[in-house]
Design a protein around this motif. Sequence first.
Motif, PDB file in Angstrom:
ATOM      1  N   LEU A 263       0.807  -1.219   0.000  1.00 22.76           N
ATOM      2  CA  LEU A 263       0.000   0.000   0.000  1.00 22.76           C
ATOM      3  C   LEU A 263       0.844   1.276   0.000  1.00 22.76           C
ATOM      4  O   LEU A 263       0.509   2.223  -0.722  1.00 22.76           O
ATOM      5  CB  LEU A 263      -0.965  -0.015   1.177  1.00 22.76           C
ATOM      6  N   PRO A 264       1.924   1.386   0.784  1.00 24.02           N
ATOM      7  CA  PRO A 264       2.726   2.621   0.714  1.00 24.02           C
ATOM      8  C   PRO A 264       3.272   2.893  -0.687  1.00 24.02           C
ATOM      9  O   PRO A 264       3.290   4.055  -1.131  1.00 24.02           O
ATOM     10  CB  PRO A 264       3.853   2.362   1.721  1.00 24.02           C
ATOM     11  N   ALA A 265       3.712   1.855  -1.399  1.00 22.94           N
ATOM     12  CA  ALA A 265       4.193   2.057  -2.767  1.00 22.94           C
ATOM     13  C   ALA A 265       3.056   2.517  -3.672  1.00 22.94           C
ATOM     14  O   ALA A 265       3.237   3.396  -4.522  1.00 22.94           O
ATOM     15  CB  ALA A 265       4.816   0.764  -3.306  1.00 22.94           C
ATOM     16  N   LEU A 266       1.880   1.933  -3.498  1.00 23.05           N
ATOM     17  CA  LEU A 266       0.724   2.337  -4.293  1.00 23.05           C
ATOM     18  C   LEU A 266       0.373   3.795  -4.042  1.00 23.05           C
ATOM     19  O   LEU A 266       0.099   4.560  -4.976  1.00 23.05           O
ATOM     20  CB  LEU A 266      -0.467   1.439  -3.971  1.00 23.05           C
ATOM     21  N   GLU A 267       0.365   4.203  -2.793  1.00 22.55           N
ATOM     22  CA  GLU A 267       0.035   5.591  -2.464  1.00 22.55           C
ATOM     23  C   GLU A 267       1.049   6.552  -3.082  1.00 22.55           C
ATOM     24  O   GLU A 267       0.678   7.641  -3.548  1.00 22.55           O
ATOM     25  CB  GLU A 267      -0.027   5.763  -0.955  1.00 22.55           C
ATOM     26  N   ALA A 268       2.324   6.168  -3.117  1.00 34.49           N
ATOM     27  CA  ALA A 268       3.339   7.015  -3.736  1.00 34.49           C
ATOM     28  C   ALA A 268       3.114   7.137  -5.238  1.00 34.49           C
ATOM     29  O   ALA A 268       3.251   8.223  -5.819  1.00 34.49           O
ATOM     30  CB  ALA A 268       4.731   6.437  -3.461  1.00 34.49           C
ATOM     31  N   VAL A 269       2.753   6.022  -5.878  1.00 37.85           N
ATOM     32  CA  VAL A 269       2.471   6.039  -7.311  1.00 37.85           C
ATOM     33  C   VAL A 269       1.260   6.922  -7.613  1.00 37.85           C
ATOM     34  O   VAL A 269       1.272   7.722  -8.552  1.00 37.85           O
ATOM     35  CB  VAL A 269       2.258   4.598  -7.822  1.00 37.85           C
ATOM     36  N   VAL A 270       0.209   6.783  -6.813  1.00 41.27           N
ATOM     37  CA  VAL A 270      -0.998   7.591  -7.031  1.00 41.27           C
ATOM     38  C   VAL A 270      -0.678   9.077  -6.880  1.00 41.27           C
ATOM     39  O   VAL A 270      -1.130   9.907  -7.687  1.00 41.27           O
ATOM     40  CB  VAL A 270      -2.114   7.165  -6.061  1.00 41.27           C
ATOM     41  N   GLU A 271       0.093   9.427  -5.877  1.00 40.03           N
ATOM     42  CA  GLU A 271       0.478  10.830  -5.690  1.00 40.03           C
ATOM     43  C   GLU A 271       1.234  11.346  -6.902  1.00 40.03           C
ATOM     44  O   GLU A 271       1.024  12.473  -7.359  1.00 40.03           O
ATOM     45  CB  GLU A 271       1.338  10.962  -4.438  1.00 40.03           C
ATOM     46  N   ASP A 272       2.089  10.495  -7.466  1.00 39.26           N
ATOM     47  CA  ASP A 272       2.884  10.911  -8.618  1.00 39.26           C
ATOM     48  C   ASP A 272       2.026  11.099  -9.854  1.00 39.26           C
ATOM     49  O   ASP A 272       2.142  12.106 -10.561  1.00 39.26           O
ATOM     50  CB  ASP A 272       3.981   9.886  -8.882  1.00 39.26           C
ATOM     51  N   PHE A 273       1.136  10.134 -10.159  1.00 38.80           N
ATOM     52  CA  PHE A 273       0.372  10.305 -11.397  1.00 38.80           C
ATOM     53  C   PHE A 273      -0.733  11.341 -11.259  1.00 38.80           C
ATOM     54  O   PHE A 273      -1.198  11.897 -12.255  1.00 38.80           O
ATOM     55  CB  PHE A 273      -0.104   8.978 -12.003  1.00 38.80           C
ATOM     56  N   LYS A 274      -1.143  11.649 -10.037  1.00 38.86           N
ATOM     57  CA  LYS A 274      -2.068  12.771  -9.869  1.00 38.86           C
ATOM     58  C   LYS A 274      -1.378  14.084 -10.228  1.00 38.86           C
ATOM     59  O   LYS A 274      -1.990  14.971 -10.837  1.00 38.86           O
ATOM     60  CB  LYS A 274      -2.603  12.814  -8.439  1.00 38.86           C
ATOM     61  N   ARG A 275      -0.118  14.217  -9.848  1.00 39.44           N
ATOM     62  CA  ARG A 275       0.629  15.422 -10.225  1.00 39.44           C
ATOM     63  C   ARG A 275       0.813  15.490 -11.738  1.00 39.44           C
ATOM     64  O   ARG A 275       0.790  16.574 -12.322  1.00 39.44           O
ATOM     65  CB  ARG A 275       1.995  15.432  -9.546  1.00 39.44           C
ATOM     66  N   ALA A 276       1.003  14.328 -12.368  1.00 40.51           N
ATOM     67  CA  ALA A 276       1.199  14.290 -13.814  1.00 40.51           C
ATOM     68  C   ALA A 276      -0.094  14.593 -14.560  1.00 40.51           C
ATOM     69  O   ALA A 276      -0.058  15.054 -15.698  1.00 40.51           O
ATOM     70  CB  ALA A 276       1.750  12.932 -14.231  1.00 40.51           C
ATOM     71  N   GLY A 277      -1.237  14.302 -13.924  1.00 38.55           N
ATOM     72  CA  GLY A 277      -2.527  14.545 -14.553  1.00 38.55           C
ATOM     73  C   GLY A 277      -2.925  13.412 -15.468  1.00 38.55           C
ATOM     74  O   GLY A 277      -2.368  13.271 -16.556  1.00 38.55           O
ATOM     75  N   VAL A 278      -3.836  12.556 -15.015  1.00 39.18           N
ATOM     76  CA  VAL A 278      -4.327  11.456 -15.844  1.00 39.18           C
ATOM     77  C   VAL A 278      -5.849  11.485 -15.855  1.00 39.18           C
ATOM     78  O   VAL A 278      -6.491  11.985 -14.934  1.00 39.18           O
ATOM     79  CB  VAL A 278      -3.823  10.085 -15.349  1.00 39.18           C
ATOM     80  N   ASP A 279      -6.418  10.937 -16.925  1.00 39.76           N
ATOM     81  CA  ASP A 279      -7.871  10.919 -17.087  1.00 39.76           C
ATOM     82  C   ASP A 279      -8.495   9.610 -16.623  1.00 39.76           C
ATOM     83  O   ASP A 279      -9.689   9.570 -16.310  1.00 39.76           O
ATOM     84  CB  ASP A 279      -8.228  11.132 -18.567  1.00 39.76           C
TER      85      ASP A 279
END
Length: 209
Positions: A13-29
């Motif tokens: 889960l910590p790795a997943l949360e880090a990935v989500v934070e990153d792609f939210k900054r990148a902007g995904v649809d």
Amino acid sequence: MRIAVVSDIHGNLPALEAVVEDFKRAGVDEVVNLGDSLSGPLLPRETAQYLMETDWFHLAGNHERQVLTLPPERTGPSDAYARSQLTEPQMSWIRQQRPVHRLDADILLCHGSPGSDLTHLLMTPIAGGFRPSTADEVEARLEGAKDARVICCGHSHVPAAVRSRSGQLVVNPGSVGLQAYEDDHPFIYKVENGSPDARYAILEERKGL
């Protein structure tokens, strides 16, 4: 249109949360998950709860199938631990997942390859490890998916992107949560990415391309 592709979270889960934070900054649809989400020694129950609250599309990997179907005597430690931790609503959520899905006319999602959740698409096991699949091997494993422009696969945990002989883009985003492991199918071999960093991919489709 930007699509985040995640795979092989394995209860990290910590790795997943880090990935989500990153792609939210990148902007995904949109976000798609290629499976093997929960099995592992970390946080299967908490990871399941997190994923169930998203609007992502989730595939079943081989470990989802194994958690649901293998008898105890054939269940490995990671799957056994996940099974012991998951609630019935979470097990029901897993049962709704499928191993292959056509996201749209152009994009096919699978966990391993279109024909098997245990067959690697872009990598081939060899004694002790892995090698990149040959063009002939990739073509054979794409049987049934020749009309897709893009194929997204997971399972190997090794990030890669190649073009098939017919020009199809085949993408493996790597693993969110497990950068090294040992497997016994079709024989014992090890995979090591050489870095603990979580991986994912972003597909971008532009009009006219």
